[in-house]
Design an enzyme around this catalytic site. Structure first.
Site, PDB file in Angstrom:
ATOM      1  N   SER A 135       0.817  -1.216   0.000  1.00  0.00           N
ATOM      2  CA  SER A 135       0.000   0.000   0.000  1.00  0.00           C
ATOM      3  C   SER A 135       0.848   1.263   0.000  1.00  0.00           C
ATOM      4  O   SER A 135       0.426   2.279  -0.535  1.00  0.00           O
ATOM      5  CB  SER A 135      -0.901   0.042   1.238  1.00  0.00           C
ATOM      6  OG  SER A 135      -1.841  -0.979   1.181  1.00  0.00           O
ATOM      7  N   HIS A 176      -2.693  -3.766  -6.525  1.00  0.00           N
ATOM      8  CA  HIS A 176      -3.111  -3.368  -5.172  1.00  0.00           C
ATOM      9  C   HIS A 176      -4.600  -3.571  -4.963  1.00  0.00           C
ATOM     10  O   HIS A 176      -5.424  -2.961  -5.650  1.00  0.00           O
ATOM     11  CB  HIS A 176      -2.739  -1.890  -4.957  1.00  0.00           C
ATOM     12  CG  HIS A 176      -3.022  -1.393  -3.579  1.00  0.00           C
ATOM     13  ND1 HIS A 176      -3.893  -0.353  -3.342  1.00  0.00           N
ATOM     14  CD2 HIS A 176      -2.553  -1.787  -2.373  1.00  0.00           C
ATOM     15  CE1 HIS A 176      -3.938  -0.138  -2.033  1.00  0.00           C
ATOM     16  NE2 HIS A 176      -3.141  -0.985  -1.423  1.00  0.00           N
ATOM     17  N   GLU A 225      -5.835  -1.854  -8.269  1.00  0.00           N
ATOM     18  CA  GLU A 225      -5.048  -0.764  -8.857  1.00  0.00           C
ATOM     19  C   GLU A 225      -3.744  -1.347  -9.390  1.00  0.00           C
ATOM     20  O   GLU A 225      -3.053  -2.088  -8.689  1.00  0.00           O
ATOM     21  CB  GLU A 225      -4.799   0.319  -7.810  1.00  0.00           C
ATOM     22  CG  GLU A 225      -6.126   0.921  -7.332  1.00  0.00           C
ATOM     23  CD  GLU A 225      -5.950   2.021  -6.304  1.00  0.00           C
ATOM     24  OE1 GLU A 225      -6.071   3.194  -6.684  1.00  0.00           O
ATOM     25  OE2 GLU A 225      -5.696   1.711  -5.128  1.00  0.00           O
ATOM     26  N   ASN A 234      -6.260   5.919  -2.353  1.00  0.00           N
ATOM     27  CA  ASN A 234      -5.785   6.596  -1.141  1.00  0.00           C
ATOM     28  C   ASN A 234      -5.354   8.038  -1.406  1.00  0.00           C
ATOM     29  O   ASN A 234      -5.352   8.857  -0.490  1.00  0.00           O
ATOM     30  CB  ASN A 234      -4.673   5.796  -0.468  1.00  0.00           C
ATOM     31  CG  ASN A 234      -5.253   4.618   0.304  1.00  0.00           C
ATOM     32  OD1 ASN A 234      -6.413   4.650   0.699  1.00  0.00           O
ATOM     33  ND2 ASN A 234      -4.473   3.577   0.488  1.00  0.00           N
TER      34      ASN A 234
HETATM   35  P1  NAD Z   1      -0.736  -9.190   7.647  1.00  0.00           P
HETATM   36  O1  NAD Z   1       0.178  -8.805   8.737  1.00  0.00           O
HETATM   37  O2  NAD Z   1      -2.160  -9.457   7.938  1.00  0.00           O
HETATM   38  O3  NAD Z   1      -0.156 -10.483   6.901  1.00  0.00           O
HETATM   39  C1  NAD Z   1       1.177 -10.655   6.574  1.00  0.00           C
HETATM   40  C2  NAD Z   1       1.444 -12.126   6.371  1.00  0.00           C
HETATM   41  O4  NAD Z   1       2.781 -12.283   5.903  1.00  0.00           O
HETATM   42  C3  NAD Z   1       1.315 -12.960   7.633  1.00  0.00           C
HETATM   43  O5  NAD Z   1       0.549 -14.112   7.350  1.00  0.00           O
HETATM   44  C4  NAD Z   1       2.762 -13.320   7.988  1.00  0.00           C
HETATM   45  O6  NAD Z   1       2.884 -14.606   8.622  1.00  0.00           O
HETATM   46  C5  NAD Z   1       3.380 -13.334   6.618  1.00  0.00           C
HETATM   47  N1  NAD Z   1       4.830 -13.144   6.641  1.00  0.00           N
HETATM   48  C6  NAD Z   1       5.606 -12.588   7.575  1.00  0.00           C
HETATM   49  N2  NAD Z   1       6.903 -12.593   7.169  1.00  0.00           N
HETATM   50  C7  NAD Z   1       6.907 -13.152   5.967  1.00  0.00           C
HETATM   51  C8  NAD Z   1       7.915 -13.465   5.058  1.00  0.00           C
HETATM   52  N3  NAD Z   1       9.200 -13.177   5.306  1.00  0.00           N
HETATM   53  N4  NAD Z   1       7.572 -14.088   3.901  1.00  0.00           N
HETATM   54  C9  NAD Z   1       6.279 -14.388   3.645  1.00  0.00           C
HETATM   55  N5  NAD Z   1       5.279 -14.116   4.483  1.00  0.00           N
HETATM   56  C10 NAD Z   1       5.594 -13.505   5.623  1.00  0.00           C
HETATM   57  O7  NAD Z   1      -0.590  -8.051   6.531  1.00  0.00           O
HETATM   58  P2  NAD Z   1      -1.672  -7.507   5.475  1.00  0.00           P
HETATM   59  O8  NAD Z   1      -2.525  -6.480   6.128  1.00  0.00           O
HETATM   60  O9  NAD Z   1      -2.286  -8.660   4.776  1.00  0.00           O
HETATM   61  O10 NAD Z   1      -0.706  -6.705   4.486  1.00  0.00           O
HETATM   62  C11 NAD Z   1       0.117  -7.386   3.559  1.00  0.00           C
HETATM   63  C12 NAD Z   1       0.421  -6.448   2.411  1.00  0.00           C
HETATM   64  O11 NAD Z   1      -0.801  -6.042   1.834  1.00  0.00           O
HETATM   65  C13 NAD Z   1       1.161  -5.179   2.814  1.00  0.00           C
HETATM   66  O12 NAD Z   1       2.085  -4.860   1.808  1.00  0.00           O
HETATM   67  C14 NAD Z   1       0.050  -4.130   2.884  1.00  0.00           C
HETATM   68  O13 NAD Z   1       0.529  -2.833   2.570  1.00  0.00           O
HETATM   69  C15 NAD Z   1      -0.865  -4.622   1.801  1.00  0.00           C
HETATM   70  N6  NAD Z   1      -2.261  -4.182   1.929  1.00  0.00           N
HETATM   71  C16 NAD Z   1      -2.944  -4.316   3.110  1.00  0.00           C
HETATM   72  C17 NAD Z   1      -4.254  -3.875   3.188  1.00  0.00           C
HETATM   73  C18 NAD Z   1      -5.060  -4.010   4.462  1.00  0.00           C
HETATM   74  O14 NAD Z   1      -6.133  -3.413   4.554  1.00  0.00           O
HETATM   75  N7  NAD Z   1      -4.614  -4.788   5.452  1.00  0.00           N
HETATM   76  C19 NAD Z   1      -4.892  -3.330   2.049  1.00  0.00           C
HETATM   77  C20 NAD Z   1      -4.178  -3.252   0.839  1.00  0.00           C
HETATM   78  C21 NAD Z   1      -2.861  -3.682   0.798  1.00  0.00           C
END
Ligand code: NAD
Length: 284
Positions: free
Chosen positions: A123, A144, A156, A195
């Site tokens: 993000s 995204h 996106e 955003n």
């Molecule tokens: P999260 O913390 O819920 O999940 C992250 C996952 O990655 C976990 O399951 C963790 O075990 C795993 N992980 C940790 N280290 C790792 C590694 N070295 N290799 C592989 N997996 C690993 O995070 P999230 O909210 O799902 O966000 C993940 C990505 O998505 C980020 O880049 C974030 O910017 C993006 N994002 C999040 C949202 C949101 O609303 N949460 C929305 C859009 C984009």
């Protein structure tokens, strides 16, 4: 010849990774999900089961066992090499920490077949911040998603100057095929489209309420009536959850810090974190 995407591997099975994996599998793609440990994969299984219930109840076509079969059909693996061995597309959704992204892409670049396209769901990082770790900047871009992909279905798509246009197009086609509405960015932009619009709106709304100019309800009502939007900024903040804006604003300038303090004192310290806790700016 256009690039065909059939097999998809999602890295990281957290909030977004599990949703991306589920949505892709639900739409008929062959999906593997990777996470770092057996514990993380068992949490992933739980997340997929919860998603199955949501798709069964809320998503057209999710009944008659389809949602449960979708969850069961997603292969889980904690061996990165095995997880990406046959992938046409890898969608990365690991934590938003540059060192973790770097480490992930350096390994991935070595292990994935040459043809494999890499897409980051980051993000806040630009694909340019990451592309040099991938070993294949021409086959790398950002894809995204928004939280609750089955409902808020924008995808996106943002490349760098190095992204091959055929790769970009293949990812646009993939996004469409999994039921997303592709939003094409022509150049890199922090915050993408959504955003870039939403953050200033939410900031302005919090400024109005924190400054004592108008109550959250009045701000939301104005936005809804004045623009025809279904929800006002404080309703949106309750969906996002108040800790996300707090964590961003507490590290910002003096005004942002004041708003962070206001969020903390009036809402967060009282357990009002948004819809997830039953109360935020509104009661649910
Ligand atoms: P999260 O913390 O819920 O999940 C992250 C996952 O990655 C976990 O399951 C963790 O075990 C795993 N992980 C940790 N280290 C790792 C590694 N070295 N290799 C592989 N997996 C690993 O995070 P999230 O909210 O799902 O966000 C993940 C990505 O998505 C980020 O880049 C974030 O910017 C993006 N994002 C999040 C949202 C949101 O609303 N949460 C929305 C859009 C984009």
């Amino acid at each position: 010849m256009s690039i065909q995407i059939r097999r998809v591997t999602v890295l990281g099975t957290g909030v977004l990774g599990s949703q991306i994996a589920f949505q892709s599998a639900f739409r008929g793609f062959d999906v593997t999900a990777y996470d770092i440990s057996a514990d993380a994969l068992s949490a992933a299984r739980g997340r997929l089961d919860k998603l199955a219930a949501i798709y069964r109840d809320q998503v057209p076509g999710g009944g008659d066992g389809k949602a449960e079969a979708t969850a069961a059909g997603i292969a889980l693996n904690s061996d990165l090499g095995e997880a990406v061995r046959d992938a046409d597309l890898v969608i990365e959704a690991v934590p938003e920490v540059l060192t973790i992204k770097r480490d992930t892409y350096e390994k991935l670049g070595e292990l994935a077949p040459e043809r494999t396209i890499f897409a980051t769901n980051s993000s806040t990082l630009l694909p340019s911040d990451i592309k040099d770790f991938t070993g294949r900047p021409d086959r790398f871009l950002a894809l995204h998603f928004a939280n609750q992909v089955w409902h808020f279905n924008t995808a996106e798509i943002m490349g760098t100057a190095d992204t091959d246009p055929a790769v970009y197009q293949a990812v646009v086609d993939f996004a469409t095929a999994i039921g997303m509405v592709p939003i094409e960015l022509h150049r890199e932009k922090a915050g993408y489209v959504l955003n870039s619009l939403l953050v200033p709106l939410l900031d302005a709304a919090m400024n109005l309420a924190e400054g004592g100019f108008a109550d959250p309800e009045a701000v939301d009502k104005t936005w809804r009536i004045g623009t025809g939007a279904p929800a006002g900024p404080f309703q949106i903040l309750d969906i996002i959850g108040l800790t996300t804006p707090y964590n961003i604003m507490v590290n910002g300038d003096a005004t942002s810090k004041r708003i962070a303090e206001w969020l903390k004192e009036n809402y967060i310290d009282k357990g009002k974190l948004g819809i997830a806790t039953g109360e935020g700016f509104y009661k649910y």
